[in-house]
Motif scaffolding. Sequence first.
Motif, PDB file in Angstrom:
ATOM      1  N   PRO A  62       0.831  -1.212   0.000  1.00  0.00           N
ATOM      2  CA  PRO A  62       0.000   0.000   0.000  1.00  0.00           C
ATOM      3  C   PRO A  62       0.859   1.252   0.000  1.00  0.00           C
ATOM      4  O   PRO A  62       1.966   1.262   0.545  1.00  0.00           O
ATOM      5  CB  PRO A  62      -0.801  -0.123   1.300  1.00  0.00           C
ATOM      6  N   VAL A  63       0.337   2.316  -0.602  1.00  0.00           N
ATOM      7  CA  VAL A  63       1.060   3.585  -0.572  1.00  0.00           C
ATOM      8  C   VAL A  63       1.198   4.039   0.886  1.00  0.00           C
ATOM      9  O   VAL A  63       0.350   3.713   1.720  1.00  0.00           O
ATOM     10  CB  VAL A  63       0.334   4.667  -1.398  1.00  0.00           C
ATOM     11  N   PRO A  64       2.252   4.760   1.214  1.00  0.00           N
ATOM     12  CA  PRO A  64       2.398   5.256   2.586  1.00  0.00           C
ATOM     13  C   PRO A  64       1.231   6.171   2.956  1.00  0.00           C
ATOM     14  O   PRO A  64       0.634   6.815   2.088  1.00  0.00           O
ATOM     15  CB  PRO A  64       3.715   6.038   2.540  1.00  0.00           C
ATOM     16  N   GLN A  65       0.922   6.236   4.229  1.00  0.00           N
ATOM     17  CA  GLN A  65      -0.120   7.146   4.679  1.00  0.00           C
ATOM     18  C   GLN A  65       0.402   8.580   4.626  1.00  0.00           C
ATOM     19  O   GLN A  65       1.481   8.880   5.129  1.00  0.00           O
ATOM     20  CB  GLN A  65      -0.557   6.798   6.099  1.00  0.00           C
ATOM     21  N   LEU A  89      -6.206   7.548  -3.274  1.00  0.00           N
ATOM     22  CA  LEU A  89      -5.554   6.585  -4.168  1.00  0.00           C
ATOM     23  C   LEU A  89      -6.079   5.168  -3.979  1.00  0.00           C
ATOM     24  O   LEU A  89      -5.541   4.239  -4.593  1.00  0.00           O
ATOM     25  CB  LEU A  89      -4.047   6.609  -3.932  1.00  0.00           C
ATOM     26  N   ALA A  90      -7.114   5.002  -3.188  1.00  0.00           N
ATOM     27  CA  ALA A  90      -7.658   3.660  -2.923  1.00  0.00           C
ATOM     28  C   ALA A  90      -9.171   3.652  -3.084  1.00  0.00           C
ATOM     29  O   ALA A  90      -9.897   3.096  -2.269  1.00  0.00           O
ATOM     30  CB  ALA A  90      -7.262   3.199  -1.530  1.00  0.00           C
ATOM     31  N   GLY A 178      -5.029   0.961  -3.856  1.00  0.00           N
ATOM     32  CA  GLY A 178      -4.010   1.798  -3.232  1.00  0.00           C
ATOM     33  C   GLY A 178      -2.655   1.145  -3.078  1.00  0.00           C
ATOM     34  O   GLY A 178      -1.859   1.576  -2.243  1.00  0.00           O
ATOM     35  N   ARG A 179      -2.368   0.119  -3.897  1.00  0.00           N
ATOM     36  CA  ARG A 179      -1.054  -0.533  -3.836  1.00  0.00           C
ATOM     37  C   ARG A 179      -0.185  -0.072  -5.007  1.00  0.00           C
ATOM     38  O   ARG A 179      -0.666   0.077  -6.134  1.00  0.00           O
ATOM     39  CB  ARG A 179      -1.215  -2.055  -3.894  1.00  0.00           C
TER      40      ARG A 179
END
Length: 212
Positions: A62-65, A89-90, A178-179
Motif C-alpha cells: 500500500p502507498v504510505p499514509q 488513491l484507494a 491503493g497498492r
Amino acid sequence: MSGATVQQKGSEEVAEVARPRRRRFGWVFAPLVIFGALALMFFYALQTGDPTRLPSALIGKPVPQFSLEPLPGLVDNGQPVPGFGNRELARGDVSVVNFWASWCVPCAQEHPVLVELVRRTGVDLYGINYKDQTTAARRFLGRYGNPYRAVGVDGNGRTAIDWGVYGMPETFVVDGEGRIVYKHVGPITIEALESKVIPAIEAARKASPASG
C-alpha cells in the motif's frame, strides 16, 4: 606435563580467544558488505542508462499514509485544484502519482509526456510538488499545462522520503486498492510511456476487481 602437551593446550586457548574476535569482526564488516552490494546495484542501474532498475521495496505494498495540502492559488476552470492523500488513491480506480518540481529540468522535459499519458489512457494523474516555491510551481503549470487531477505540496520532503523517492521526477502506478504496482525513476520518455508505463496501467486495470 610434557612440553608438547603444554604447547597444544596453549594453541587451543589462543584459538578460543580468536573465535570471538572473528565473530566481532564479522559483525563489523556485515554492514559494509550490504552497503557495497546496494552501491553496486545503484552503479549498475546508472551505468546501463536504465534508472528504473533501481530497487523499490514498496512494489506490491500500500502507498504510505500521507495527506498533502493543495498548491495555494492553483485553479482549473475557475475551481481550486485540491490536495490529496492516500485515501484518494484507494477508491477503486487505477491512478498515477508523479513527483515533480519547477526547478527540475527533467520534469519540464517530461511534462508533455504526462499530458500525453492522460490523453491516451484517461488515468487519474496526481502530482506531488516537492520542495518548491508556490509561485514558481504555479508558473510551471501555467506554462506547460496542468494534467493533474490534484496537486499536493510536499514542502519538507517527508512524503518523498516515505515513498522512497531518489530524485525528481519519479512516477508510480497505483492500483484501485491503493497498492504501488510500478515505479519509474527519472523522466518518462515516449518510449518508456509506450513500453512500460501504459502496459503497467493496463495490467493494473485488468487485475482490478472492478474490471471483472
